[in-house]
Design a protein around this motif. Sequence first.
Motif, short mmCIF file in Angstrom:
data_model
loop_
_atom_site.label_atom_id
_atom_site.label_comp_id
_atom_site.label_asym_id
_atom_site.label_seq_id
_atom_site.Cartn_x
_atom_site.Cartn_y
_atom_site.Cartn_z
N SER A 159 51.89 -14.16 6.33
CA SER A 159 51.37 -13.44 5.16
C SER A 159 50.34 -12.43 5.62
O SER A 159 49.59 -12.66 6.57
CB SER A 159 50.73 -14.40 4.15
N LYS A 160 50.30 -11.30 4.92
CA LYS A 160 49.32 -10.24 5.21
C LYS A 160 48.13 -10.44 4.28
O LYS A 160 48.21 -10.15 3.08
CB LYS A 160 49.95 -8.86 5.01
N GLN A 161 47.05 -10.94 4.82
CA GLN A 161 45.83 -11.15 4.04
C GLN A 161 44.67 -11.42 5.01
O GLN A 161 44.87 -11.90 6.12
CB GLN A 161 45.98 -12.31 3.05
N PRO A 162 43.45 -11.09 4.59
CA PRO A 162 42.28 -11.34 5.44
C PRO A 162 41.96 -12.82 5.49
O PRO A 162 42.18 -13.56 4.52
CB PRO A 162 41.17 -10.54 4.75
N SER A 163 41.42 -13.26 6.61
CA SER A 163 41.08 -14.68 6.77
C SER A 163 39.89 -15.09 5.92
O SER A 163 39.68 -16.28 5.67
CB SER A 163 40.78 -14.96 8.25
N GLU A 164 39.10 -14.11 5.46
CA GLU A 164 37.92 -14.43 4.66
C GLU A 164 38.23 -14.67 3.18
O GLU A 164 37.40 -15.20 2.46
CB GLU A 164 36.89 -13.29 4.76
N LYS A 165 39.42 -14.27 2.74
CA LYS A 165 39.79 -14.45 1.33
C LYS A 165 41.31 -14.56 1.24
O LYS A 165 42.01 -13.56 1.36
CB LYS A 165 39.28 -13.29 0.47
N THR A 166 41.80 -15.78 1.05
CA THR A 166 43.24 -16.01 1.07
C THR A 166 43.74 -16.57 -0.27
O THR A 166 42.95 -16.95 -1.14
CB THR A 166 43.61 -17.02 2.18
N ASN A 167 45.05 -16.65 -0.38
CA ASN A 167 45.65 -17.23 -1.59
C ASN A 167 46.08 -18.69 -1.37
O ASN A 167 46.83 -19.25 -2.17
CB ASN A 167 46.86 -16.40 -2.05
N PHE A 168 45.59 -19.31 -0.29
CA PHE A 168 45.94 -20.70 -0.02
C PHE A 168 45.19 -21.64 -0.98
O PHE A 168 44.06 -21.35 -1.40
CB PHE A 168 45.59 -21.08 1.42
N ASN A 169 45.81 -22.77 -1.30
CA ASN A 169 45.21 -23.74 -2.20
C ASN A 169 44.10 -24.52 -1.50
O ASN A 169 44.03 -24.58 -0.27
CB ASN A 169 46.27 -24.73 -2.70
N LYS A 170 43.26 -25.14 -2.30
CA LYS A 170 42.20 -26.00 -1.76
C LYS A 170 42.81 -27.20 -1.05
O LYS A 170 43.91 -27.66 -1.38
CB LYS A 170 41.30 -26.49 -2.90
N LEU B 71 44.77 -28.57 10.19
CA LEU B 71 44.21 -27.80 11.30
C LEU B 71 44.07 -26.35 10.87
O LEU B 71 45.00 -25.77 10.29
CB LEU B 71 45.12 -27.87 12.54
N ILE B 72 42.92 -25.77 11.18
CA ILE B 72 42.71 -24.33 11.02
C ILE B 72 42.29 -23.80 12.39
O ILE B 72 41.35 -24.31 13.00
CB ILE B 72 41.63 -24.02 9.97
N ILE B 73 43.01 -22.80 12.87
CA ILE B 73 42.74 -22.27 14.21
C ILE B 73 42.66 -20.75 14.16
O ILE B 73 43.43 -20.10 13.46
CB ILE B 73 43.83 -22.73 15.21
N ALA B 74 41.68 -20.22 14.88
CA ALA B 74 41.56 -18.77 15.05
C ALA B 74 41.56 -18.49 16.54
O ALA B 74 40.64 -18.88 17.25
CB ALA B 74 40.27 -18.26 14.40
N ALA B 75 42.61 -17.86 17.02
CA ALA B 75 42.78 -17.61 18.45
C ALA B 75 42.64 -16.11 18.72
O ALA B 75 43.36 -15.29 18.13
CB ALA B 75 44.15 -18.11 18.92
N GLN B 76 41.70 -15.76 19.61
CA GLN B 76 41.44 -14.36 19.93
C GLN B 76 41.15 -13.54 18.68
O GLN B 76 41.57 -12.40 18.56
CB GLN B 76 42.61 -13.73 20.69
N ALA B 77 40.44 -14.12 17.74
CA ALA B 77 40.30 -13.44 16.44
C ALA B 77 38.94 -13.57 15.78
O ALA B 77 38.49 -12.64 15.12
CB ALA B 77 41.38 -13.95 15.47
N GLU C 168 35.85 -20.14 3.53
CA GLU C 168 37.29 -20.29 3.28
C GLU C 168 37.86 -21.47 4.05
O GLU C 168 38.75 -22.19 3.56
CB GLU C 168 38.02 -18.99 3.66
N VAL C 169 37.34 -21.71 5.24
CA VAL C 169 37.75 -22.89 6.02
C VAL C 169 37.42 -24.17 5.26
O VAL C 169 38.26 -25.06 5.11
CB VAL C 169 37.04 -22.90 7.40
N LYS C 170 36.20 -24.25 4.74
CA LYS C 170 35.78 -25.46 4.02
C LYS C 170 36.57 -25.63 2.73
O LYS C 170 36.85 -26.76 2.32
CB LYS C 170 34.28 -25.38 3.74
N ILE D 219 34.97 -30.79 13.22
CA ILE D 219 35.53 -31.36 11.99
C ILE D 219 35.08 -30.47 10.84
O ILE D 219 33.88 -30.26 10.64
CB ILE D 219 35.06 -32.81 11.79
N SER D 220 36.05 -29.93 10.09
CA SER D 220 35.73 -28.87 9.12
C SER D 220 34.97 -29.37 7.90
O SER D 220 34.20 -28.63 7.30
CB SER D 220 37.00 -28.14 8.70
N LYS D 221 35.22 -30.63 7.48
CA LYS D 221 34.43 -31.19 6.36
C LYS D 221 34.69 -32.67 6.23
O LYS D 221 35.63 -33.20 6.80
CB LYS D 221 34.76 -30.47 5.05
#
Length: 245
Positions: free
Chosen positions: A80-91, A96-102, A114-116, A243-245
Amino acid sequence: MKDNFSLRSDNYAKFRPSNPSNFFDYLDTLIISKENAWDCGTGNGQVALQLSKSFQNVYASDISQSQLDNAFKAKKIHYSKQPSEKTNFNKNTFDLIIAAQAIHWFDFEKFYDEVKRTSKENGIICIVDYGRVQVSEEIDNIINHFYTQVIGKYWDKERRYIDKNYQSIPFPFSEIQAPKFINEHLWSLEHFIGYLNTWSAVKHFIKSNNFNPAEEVEKELNRYWAKDEFKKINFPILLRIGISK
């Protein structure tokens, strides 16, 4: 978020190093449920492709449509084309959330919010990158001079986070002390120069000066690297896991 990577995005899949398999094996040991993973700033989808071997679903996002168009395809990967700071993913979606070279390109505070929001209870957050390439003393000296003196002023300010091995990046999570990993490859000189040409500072230099500084580096490297020779290339892995939360 800056987009330095849409131009010649096909070269990223061709020349950028992938992360080592033992890193993904280690990551697997930390995650009990492997239902959903989110690869933030996926680029050409290298990490998403690896995650698709373990997870039922991999959601891979990026702001560059060009990168997504050149990304690896697999049935389990949902781009999906969207910024990592504001997504349309559900709570409470991701194990796992991973940011590689980003992550050094992200707005940290907004991304972590957004991760939390999207992470499951006890989900894992992983930020990973690779440090300065290492080949041999002679070649490393040439590349270090190129990196600092020739294109040094053309690096975006965010590059400082990589130069400090990701230790200066805020990380408001319960951190897991991970082992050290080294990313090793066998590359030809042609591949190595192709990799240098994916550097954002090289692109900025070309835009300002109308010539490619990597061409002069290639001439210098010819003294130590035969055209048909493959050399061992090392990239130290920069890693923060929590651990994210």
